[in-house]
Scaffold this motif. Structure first.
Motif, PDB file in Angstrom:
ATOM      1  N   LYS A   2     -11.251 -20.592 -42.037  1.00 46.77           N
ATOM      2  CA  LYS A   2     -11.719 -21.982 -42.045  1.00 46.77           C
ATOM      3  C   LYS A   2     -12.820 -22.197 -41.015  1.00 46.77           C
ATOM      4  N   LYS A   3     -12.627 -21.689 -39.814  1.00 46.23           N
ATOM      5  CA  LYS A   3     -13.608 -21.867 -38.741  1.00 46.23           C
ATOM      6  C   LYS A   3     -14.950 -21.260 -39.105  1.00 46.23           C
ATOM      7  N   ASN A   4     -14.927 -20.127 -39.805  1.00 43.00           N
ATOM      8  CA  ASN A   4     -16.163 -19.424 -40.143  1.00 43.00           C
ATOM      9  C   ASN A   4     -16.711 -19.803 -41.522  1.00 43.00           C
ATOM     10  N   ARG A   5     -16.086 -20.797 -42.169  1.00 41.88           N
ATOM     11  CA  ARG A   5     -16.563 -21.348 -43.445  1.00 41.88           C
ATOM     12  C   ARG A   5     -16.771 -20.249 -44.486  1.00 41.88           C
ATOM     13  N   ILE A   6     -15.738 -19.451 -44.671  1.00 34.70           N
ATOM     14  CA  ILE A   6     -15.818 -18.274 -45.535  1.00 34.70           C
ATOM     15  C   ILE A   6     -15.586 -18.647 -47.002  1.00 34.70           C
ATOM     16  N   ASP A   7     -16.450 -18.130 -47.870  1.00 34.79           N
ATOM     17  CA  ASP A   7     -16.301 -18.288 -49.322  1.00 34.79           C
ATOM     18  C   ASP A   7     -15.701 -17.043 -49.964  1.00 34.79           C
ATOM     19  N   VAL A   8     -15.969 -15.878 -49.362  1.00 35.83           N
ATOM     20  CA  VAL A   8     -15.505 -14.605 -49.918  1.00 35.83           C
ATOM     21  C   VAL A   8     -14.920 -13.758 -48.797  1.00 35.83           C
ATOM     22  N   LEU A   9     -13.733 -13.227 -49.020  1.00 40.90           N
ATOM     23  CA  LEU A   9     -13.129 -12.263 -48.104  1.00 40.90           C
ATOM     24  C   LEU A   9     -13.238 -10.887 -48.752  1.00 40.90           C
ATOM     25  N   PHE A  10     -14.019 -10.000 -48.135  1.00 39.85           N
ATOM     26  CA  PHE A  10     -14.321  -8.683 -48.708  1.00 39.85           C
ATOM     27  C   PHE A  10     -13.580  -7.635 -47.879  1.00 39.85           C
ATOM     28  N   ILE A  11     -12.551  -7.042 -48.481  1.00 40.60           N
ATOM     29  CA  ILE A  11     -11.726  -6.090 -47.749  1.00 40.60           C
ATOM     30  C   ILE A  11     -11.673  -4.748 -48.476  1.00 40.60           C
ATOM     31  N   VAL A  12     -11.249  -3.732 -47.740  1.00 38.07           N
ATOM     32  CA  VAL A  12     -11.180  -2.360 -48.240  1.00 38.07           C
ATOM     33  C   VAL A  12      -9.759  -1.849 -48.026  1.00 38.07           C
ATOM     34  N   SER A  13      -9.157  -1.294 -49.071  1.00 36.28           N
ATOM     35  CA  SER A  13      -7.814  -0.722 -48.949  1.00 36.28           C
ATOM     36  C   SER A  13      -7.625   0.366 -50.005  1.00 36.28           C
ATOM     37  N   ALA A  32     -12.790 -10.155 -52.635  1.00 34.29           N
ATOM     38  CA  ALA A  32     -13.484  -8.954 -53.098  1.00 34.29           C
ATOM     39  C   ALA A  32     -12.755  -7.749 -52.525  1.00 34.29           C
ATOM     40  N   LEU A  33     -12.440  -6.791 -53.378  1.00 31.99           N
ATOM     41  CA  LEU A  33     -11.576  -5.683 -52.968  1.00 31.99           C
ATOM     42  C   LEU A  33     -12.182  -4.341 -53.357  1.00 31.99           C
ATOM     43  N   ASP A  34     -12.428  -3.514 -52.354  1.00 32.84           N
ATOM     44  CA  ASP A  34     -12.901  -2.139 -52.550  1.00 32.84           C
ATOM     45  C   ASP A  34     -11.673  -1.225 -52.505  1.00 32.84           C
ATOM     46  N   SER A  35     -11.331  -0.666 -53.669  1.00 34.24           N
ATOM     47  CA  SER A  35     -10.156   0.211 -53.788  1.00 34.24           C
ATOM     48  C   SER A  35     -10.558   1.650 -54.047  1.00 34.24           C
ATOM     49  N   SER A  36     -11.700   2.073 -53.489  1.00 39.70           N
ATOM     50  CA  SER A  36     -12.249   3.399 -53.778  1.00 39.70           C
ATOM     51  C   SER A  36     -11.282   4.531 -53.454  1.00 39.70           C
ATOM     52  N   PHE A  37     -10.447   4.362 -52.421  1.00 38.73           N
ATOM     53  CA  PHE A  37      -9.534   5.421 -51.999  1.00 38.73           C
ATOM     54  C   PHE A  37      -8.100   5.163 -52.471  1.00 38.73           C
ATOM     55  N   ILE A  82     -12.999 -10.152 -57.456  1.00 42.67           N
ATOM     56  CA  ILE A  82     -13.807  -9.090 -58.034  1.00 42.67           C
ATOM     57  C   ILE A  82     -13.430  -7.825 -57.282  1.00 42.67           C
ATOM     58  N   ALA A  83     -13.306  -6.703 -57.992  1.00 40.34           N
ATOM     59  CA  ALA A  83     -12.819  -5.469 -57.365  1.00 40.34           C
ATOM     60  C   ALA A  83     -13.419  -4.256 -58.069  1.00 40.34           C
ATOM     61  N   PHE A  84     -13.339  -3.109 -57.387  1.00 44.91           N
ATOM     62  CA  PHE A  84     -13.843  -1.883 -57.996  1.00 44.91           C
ATOM     63  C   PHE A  84     -13.100  -0.669 -57.457  1.00 44.91           C
ATOM     64  N   GLU A  85     -13.172   0.415 -58.217  1.00 49.13           N
ATOM     65  CA  GLU A  85     -12.542   1.698 -57.906  1.00 49.13           C
ATOM     66  C   GLU A  85     -13.624   2.765 -57.764  1.00 49.13           C
TER      67      GLU A  85
END
Length: 411
Positions: free
Chosen positions: A168-179, A208-213, A235-238
């Motif tokens: 909220k403080k950083n006014r985020i529209d997208v959280l882009f994480i890697v797992s 947004a999710l990077d699931s490459s591994f 949105i996500a990708f492998e």
């Protein structure tokens, strides 16, 4: 069997080339370092799957003619549906089949570029996890996506209320994480992803999710089902190239929730018609064989054995496993070092002089690489041909037996 003792001396690349800059030349990206690492027999730089084919997949080269003939009688949509089905069965992400849009890109970088283009279209302010492989930030920035960094600890460990306040403080529209994460090898649990997914839904944030591994995760689960049940926009990708050693014949599935499917399809069709039928057939067959044999036999046991061998070889070198990576499950190792007068670039250069190529850690901190505390890590990959991997271990063992990397550098 006789053990071959190699002399410990500063080595040159194993074949003649025109002069190249050091692997750790200033302002060099991680991919730049990986490309230069190809020159070295003891190359442990790139995170791609270059290890030997496991026995369960050893038949793949001989099956190529049959795969070609079969694919030649099918259309591209059939190639893709077979790939998605085989990947879903292997990974346990059965909900991929429920999505309105899921298509393969030739590489994960292509998928990242599509993600970046979509995020820019909506002018979404994006929180990208740090540390992570720098090409995520490079591509997002090139496309003009407004970025800020969110720490791995905030994503994985913070209390839900603390994470909510940060977003909220950083006014985020997208959280882009890697797992699983690259470089530290951490995996989101079912419970943690559910918390993040619910939070994103309540706050109207796209995930947004990077699931490459993904396939390194020992507790595979259907994350798409969680996102769908929580009605999270995502949105996500492998990336098959991080786990299956098919000589960089690979594909990157990209997919999204229904509310982004139309935009994603439009962007995809502007660039791609389809991927190679032969590539998709080879990958489909590799997933089928891996499913029959089990990932324990195809991938996980090899990773565990190599991690044990590597950590034993590090004793006495002055290099050690970073605390945050102690329980890593991937084919990567994230290291720190006890010589405070050195930084990551210098450590890479020292190892390079003995013929071992790795990558520096500061570029993973894509938003804060200038901080001294972010210049005390290096990363290496264990997913190399056995003779290359053993060559690197021999050098590390000898360094450890002769006073360590930093002791020798002072002589």
């Amino acid at each position: 069997m006789q053990t071959r003792i190699i002399p410990l001396r500063r080595q040159q690349p194993s074949f003649d080339m025109h002069p190249y800059p050091s692997i750790t030349a200033p302002k060099m990206s991680l991919t730049d370092q990986e490309v230069l690492g190809f020159r070295y027999q003891a190359d442990m730089s790139s995170g791609h799957a270059y290890h030997d084919l496991p026995p369960a997949l050893a038949c793949l080269p001989d099956e190529m003619p049959a795969l070609w003939r079969t694919a030649s009688h099918q259309n591209p949509l059939e190639w893709e549906q077979q790939l998605i089905s085989a990947f879903s069965d292997l990974s346990g992400v059965h909900s991929l089949k429920r999505l309105p849009y899921c298509r393969p890109c030739p590489t994960a970088s292509n998928s990242i570029d599509l993600c970046a283009t979509l995020l820019k279209r909506f002018s979404w302010r994006t929180a990208l996890v740090e540390p992570t492989f720098d090409n995520l930030a490079l591509i997002l920035r090139r496309r003009g996506v407004p970025l800020c960094a969110i720490s791995e600890c905030m994503v994985f460990d913070a209390e839900p209320q603390e994470l909510k306040q940060w977003l909220k403080k950083n006014r985020i529209d997208v959280l882009f994480i890697v797992s699983p994460t690259n470089p530290s090898g951490r995996c989101l649990s079912v419970q943690r992803l559910d918390i993040i997914s619910r939070l994103c839904t309540r706050m109207g944030i796209t995930l947004a999710l990077d699931s490459s591994f993904r396939l390194y995760n020992r507790e595979l689960f259907d994350d798409v089902d969680i996102l769908l049940r929580n009605q999270t926009r995502f949105i996500a990708f492998e990336d098959t190239g991080k786990t299956i050693p098919t000589l960089d014949t690979k594909a990157s599935l990209i997919y999204s929730s229904a509310d982004l499917a139309k935009e994603l399809e439009e962007l995809y069709n502007e660039v791609y018609l389809c991927c190679s039928g032969l590539s998709l057939a080879l990958l489909t067959r590799s997933f089928e064989l891996a499913k029959d044999a089990g990932l324990e036999n195809v991938l996980w046991r090899l990773v565990d054995q190599r991690r044990s061998r590597l950590r034993s070889a590090l004793v006495g070198t002055g290099l050690s496993v970073a605390p945050e990576s102690m329980h890593s499950v991937t084919g990567l190792e994230w290291l720190t070092f006890d010589a405070k007068e050195y930084n990551d670039l210098q450590v890479c250069t020292l190892l390079e002089e003995y013929g071992v190529a790795i990558v520096s850690g500061r570029q993973f901190y894509w938003a804060s690489s200038v901080l001294a505390e972010h210049q005390c890590r290096v990363r290496l990959s264990m997913m190399k041909p056995e003779h290359n991997f053993e060559r690197a271990l021999q050098i590390l063992r000898l360094l450890g037996n002769q006073g360590g990397l930093f002791c020798r550098s002072k002589k």
